[in-house]
Write an enzyme that holds these catalytic residues in place. Structure first.
Site, PDB file in Angstrom:
ATOM      1  N   GLY A 202       4.854  -2.578   4.346  1.00  0.00           N
ATOM      2  CA  GLY A 202       5.744  -1.463   4.046  1.00  0.00           C
ATOM      3  C   GLY A 202       7.033  -1.871   3.362  1.00  0.00           C
ATOM      4  O   GLY A 202       7.486  -1.215   2.424  1.00  0.00           O
TER       5      GLY A 202
ATOM      6  N   GLY B 263      -0.319  -4.675   8.196  1.00  0.00           N
ATOM      7  CA  GLY B 263      -0.894  -5.517   9.247  1.00  0.00           C
ATOM      8  C   GLY B 263      -2.332  -5.907   8.949  1.00  0.00           C
ATOM      9  O   GLY B 263      -2.738  -7.053   9.152  1.00  0.00           O
TER      10      GLY B 263
END
Length: 414
Positions: free
Chosen positions: A371, A394
């Site tokens: 992000g 992730g």
């Protein structure tokens, strides 16, 4: 990745369950469009979508299912961390509204994701209709990968499609166990795209291959670094995680974030990179300040300068930024995950912006994940010059780290 995709499935006149990643920031509608600035999370009743990037990313899969003649498309996602119980601030209702706007088609909303409410919503949908189920994580069974819960989700549909790469590293009921009850399954177009680009970075990279890793903690990226060392030609390290390596080398780090329990791992990584002949670059200068806040007095120092005193490093310096740009100049494959500093504050953003621009100038394939890195390329105005922006921070890290993603492994092979 030789996995079946949505294109391998017969969708005509069938109920298609698409696991999407609509874990988007919610924001008041009045603020959602102001220069892309994300406003504080608000309740679903008064808010809109702060950033609809993840919704847009899965629209091709939804549209493909509709064009293939699906009887009804059922969308399911989590949002936030509601801890297994309903929370109005994490309702997906505003996401249904925004998805409908983007598709120019009504998206019905079911007030629950299982049970009579969900079943009724699916049955009531017109032919070729779309239903978005309420937040999967309002039920604790979702994160427990509970088979009974997965069976209830599966009962709504005939075919399963996973387009939620951002959740593929979680062995949750809607990602993993559901495939046992909906074995006719495949990857969505977004998932397929992610696996294709990241798979190339792991398995068949063009050279020179450069990885840029930043962020706060070495512990979050040790597996990735260790998996990349045998593969990359150059590894560039920035962000707070650099200080664990710098301290290992005896550099003065002041009050910078250091993971002392990872000193041994950092030393091993440096030795492995040297033995492999890979270039391992660490900052040579940095921007320091007494505290992490806007308006704090800053100074740029060499990383060898003990004048850092009781200050902390919060960005790479201009000499480092130039060295990293030089190391990227002839790259044919670049993977970037993690900012070079606390770029949300302008005083500590120059290093990250410089690296974003250098990555954008690369002539080969560029992959940006996470992000913060995505926000950085947007802030630098170069997002449209990146080959592939990964929607799963992730998941992309775990994939690059050599781990098997449960949401991928469970899908049937071609």
């Amino acid at each position: 990745m030789a996995k079946k995709t949505v294109r391998d499935l017969d969708l005509k006149d069938r109920r298609v369950f698409i696991r999407v990643d609509f874990n988007v920031p919610l924001a008041p509608r009045s603020s959602a469009s102001e220069g892309g600035t994300l406003a504080p999370r608000s309740s679903a009743s008064e808010g809109g979508i702060g950033d609809d990037t993840r919704i847009k990313a899965t629209l091709p899969t939804i549209q493909y299912a509709l064009d293939a003649g699906a009887a009804v498309v059922i969308l399911a996602s989590h949002l936030g961390r509601p801890k297994g119980k309903p929370n109005a601030e994490m309702s997906l209702r505003p996401v249904a509204t925004r998805t409908g706007e983007l598709l120019r088609k009504e998206v019905a909303f079911a007030d629950d994701c299982v049970g009579a409410t969900a079943t009724s919503a699916v049955k009531a949908a017109p032919r070729g209709g779309i239903v978005l189920l309420e937040n999967l994580r309002f039920h604790p069974e979702e994160e427990k990968n509970d088979e009974g819960f997965a069976r209830q989700l599966a009962s709504l549909a005939d075919v399963y499609v996973n387009d939620a790469f951002g959740a593929a590293h979680r062995a949750h009921a809607s990602v993993d166990a559901i495939v046992r009850f909906l074995p006719e399954a495949g990857a969505g177009l977004l998932m397929e795209n992610e696996l294709r680009y990241l798979g190339e970075a792991v398995g068949n990279p063009a050279r020179p291959y450069v990885a840029v890793l930043g962020g706060a903690k070495v512990s979050d990226k040790i597996d990735v670094i260790e998996n990349l060392i045998p593969r990359v030609d150059r590894l560039l390290i920035g962000g707070a995680m650099a200080y664990t390596f710098l301290k290992t080398q005896g550099k003065p780090v002041g009050t910078s974030l250091v993971e002392d329990d990872k000193q041994g791992a950092a030393r091993d990584i440096l030795e492995r990179a040297k033995a492999r002949g890979a270039t391992f670059l660490l900052p040579v200068d940095h921007v320091v300040a007494p505290k992490l806040e806007a308006g704090a007095p800053t100074e740029t120092l060499s990383v060898d300068d003990p004048k850092i005193g009781d200050r902390m490093g919060l960005d790479i310096g201009p000499h480092t930024a130039r060295a990293y740009a030089d190391a990227l100049q002839d790259a044919r494959m670049v993977v970037w995950n993690g900012p070079m500093g606390v770029f949300e504050i302008d005083a500590f953003a120059a290093g990250t912006i410089a690296v974003a621009q250098a990555v954008a100038n690369v002539k080969g394939m560029t992959i940006v994940g996470g992000g913060d890195s995505i926000a950085a390329v947007k802030k630098a105005g170069v997002a449209d010059r990146i080959t592939h922006i990964s929607t799963g921070g992730g998941a992309s890290l775990e994939f690059l780290g050599g781990r098997t993603l449960p949401g991928v492994a469970v899908l049937p092979d071609k």
